[in-house]
Design an enzyme around this catalytic site. Structure first.
Site, mmCIF file in Angstrom:
data_model
loop_
_atom_site.group_PDB
_atom_site.id
_atom_site.type_symbol
_atom_site.label_atom_id
_atom_site.label_comp_id
_atom_site.label_asym_id
_atom_site.label_seq_id
_atom_site.Cartn_x
_atom_site.Cartn_y
_atom_site.Cartn_z
ATOM 1 N N HIS A 16 0.988 -1.434 -0.159
ATOM 2 C CA HIS A 16 -0.149 0.314 0.092
ATOM 3 C C HIS A 16 1.028 1.486 0.210
ATOM 4 C CE1 HIS A 16 -0.208 0.884 4.732
ATOM 5 N NE2 HIS A 16 0.706 0.045 4.497
ATOM 6 N N CYS A 37 5.905 6.477 4.439
ATOM 7 C CA CYS A 37 4.790 5.674 4.354
ATOM 8 C C CYS A 37 3.699 5.941 3.313
ATOM 9 C CB CYS A 37 3.972 5.036 5.160
ATOM 10 S SG CYS A 37 4.882 4.155 6.780
ATOM 11 N N HIS A 74 5.150 0.797 -0.200
ATOM 12 C CA HIS A 74 5.740 -0.560 0.490
ATOM 13 C C HIS A 74 4.941 -1.887 0.875
ATOM 14 C CE1 HIS A 74 3.694 2.203 3.692
ATOM 15 N NE2 HIS A 74 3.265 1.218 4.075
ATOM 16 N N HIS A 100 3.356 -5.401 3.246
ATOM 17 C CA HIS A 100 3.357 -5.765 5.129
ATOM 18 C C HIS A 100 3.007 -7.393 4.829
ATOM 19 C CE1 HIS A 100 3.757 -1.911 6.701
ATOM 20 N NE2 HIS A 100 3.083 -1.363 6.402
ATOM 21 N N HIS A 109 -1.380 -10.363 -1.868
ATOM 22 C CA HIS A 109 -0.283 -10.120 -3.115
ATOM 23 C C HIS A 109 -1.017 -9.311 -4.403
ATOM 24 C CE1 HIS A 109 1.553 -13.470 -0.900
ATOM 25 N NE2 HIS A 109 2.395 -13.295 -1.787
ATOM 26 N N GLU A 125 -0.204 -4.258 10.860
ATOM 27 C CA GLU A 125 0.819 -4.072 9.826
ATOM 28 C C GLU A 125 1.977 -4.813 9.986
ATOM 29 O OE1 GLU A 125 1.229 0.093 7.664
ATOM 30 O OE2 GLU A 125 -0.958 0.203 7.578
HETATM 31 N N1 LIG Z 1 -2.952 4.526 13.183
HETATM 32 C C1 LIG Z 1 -1.706 5.146 11.645
HETATM 33 N N2 LIG Z 1 -0.882 5.110 11.752
HETATM 34 C C2 LIG Z 1 0.059 4.273 10.490
HETATM 35 C C3 LIG Z 1 -0.746 4.150 9.398
HETATM 36 C C4 LIG Z 1 -2.081 3.444 9.094
HETATM 37 O O1 LIG Z 1 -2.380 2.627 8.934
HETATM 38 N N3 LIG Z 1 -1.920 3.251 11.120
HETATM 39 N N4 LIG Z 1 0.446 3.392 8.321
HETATM 40 C C5 LIG Z 1 1.614 4.010 8.244
HETATM 41 C C6 LIG Z 1 2.729 3.355 7.371
HETATM 42 O O2 LIG Z 1 1.721 1.826 6.531
HETATM 43 C C7 LIG Z 1 3.438 2.706 8.022
HETATM 44 O O3 LIG Z 1 4.338 1.568 6.848
HETATM 45 C C8 LIG Z 1 3.353 1.626 9.138
HETATM 46 O O4 LIG Z 1 4.246 2.372 9.982
HETATM 47 P P1 LIG Z 1 4.541 1.836 11.343
HETATM 48 O O5 LIG Z 1 4.854 0.935 11.946
HETATM 49 O O6 LIG Z 1 6.050 3.214 11.514
HETATM 50 O O7 LIG Z 1 6.252 1.454 10.300
HETATM 51 P P2 LIG Z 1 7.817 0.787 10.038
HETATM 52 O O8 LIG Z 1 7.951 -0.190 9.023
HETATM 53 O O9 LIG Z 1 8.018 2.050 9.595
HETATM 54 O O10 LIG Z 1 8.242 0.627 11.164
HETATM 55 P P3 LIG Z 1 9.041 1.274 12.301
HETATM 56 O O11 LIG Z 1 9.617 0.752 13.835
HETATM 57 O O12 LIG Z 1 9.441 3.107 12.387
HETATM 58 O O13 LIG Z 1 10.831 1.012 10.967
HETATM 59 C C9 LIG Z 1 2.407 4.822 9.389
HETATM 60 N N5 LIG Z 1 1.332 5.206 9.820
HETATM 61 ZN ZN ZN Z 2 2.250 0.399 6.001
#
Ligand SMILES: Nc1nc2c(c(=O)[nH]1)N=C([C@H](O)[C@H](O)COP(=O)(O)OP(=O)(O)OP(=O)(O)O)CN2
Ligand code: ZN
Length: 126
Positions: free
Chosen positions: A17, A26, A30, A32, A70, A115
């Protein structure tokens, strides 16, 4: 007050997404391994002692998530006007599952979507 059972099923799917309007990484495409936890309230057990068969819940979740697995979630019809965030994916699954599984004695009570193991959202209606 009548007793209520809650049944849980966990499953997963893989999808990409991108979050339109998000100020950060984000906003780029990328992926998940999304984890889904479905909670179902049952007010009656059958003669075996089952509220709703785990298998029936898994089949319903699978039927819906196979349309996401996918895939690029932003291309899915459900996410044309809203971002495929965890919140919106949880709401989509809750509504879809409810239309498959809800009946007089059984109600999808909550859907959680993660995620990553430490980051997710839940949706339910009161
Ligand atoms: N409330 C939400 N916050 C975020 C969402 C969401 O769906 N709801 N989504 C994202 C992004 O999709 C992101 O991929 C997920 O965020 P995060 O957990 O920070 O992912 P990272 O892999 O970057 O985690 P790190 O621990 O920083 O490596 C963002 N926020
Ligand atoms: Zn994400």
């Amino acid at each position: 007050m009548a007793g209520v059972f809650e049944i849980y099923v966990k499953t997963h799917f893989s999808a990409a997404h991108a979050l339109t309007g998000y100020d950060g990484d984000c906003s780029r495409i990328h992926g998940h391994n999304w984890m889904v936890e479905v909670s179902i309230q049952c007010r009656k057990l059958d003669d075996v002692g089952i509220g709703i068969d785990f298998k029936d819940v898994k089949d319903a979740v699978e039927e819906i998530t196979q349309g996401l697995d996918h895939c690029m979630l932003n291309d899915h019809p459900a996410f044309q006007s809203v971002n495929p965030t965890s919140e919106n994916v949880a709401m989509f699954l809750y509504k879809q599952l409810g239309s498959h599984l809800n009946n007089e004695y059984t109600k999808v009570s909550r859907v959680k979507v993660f995620e990553a193991p430490g980051a997710g959202a839940a949706y339910w209606e009161e």
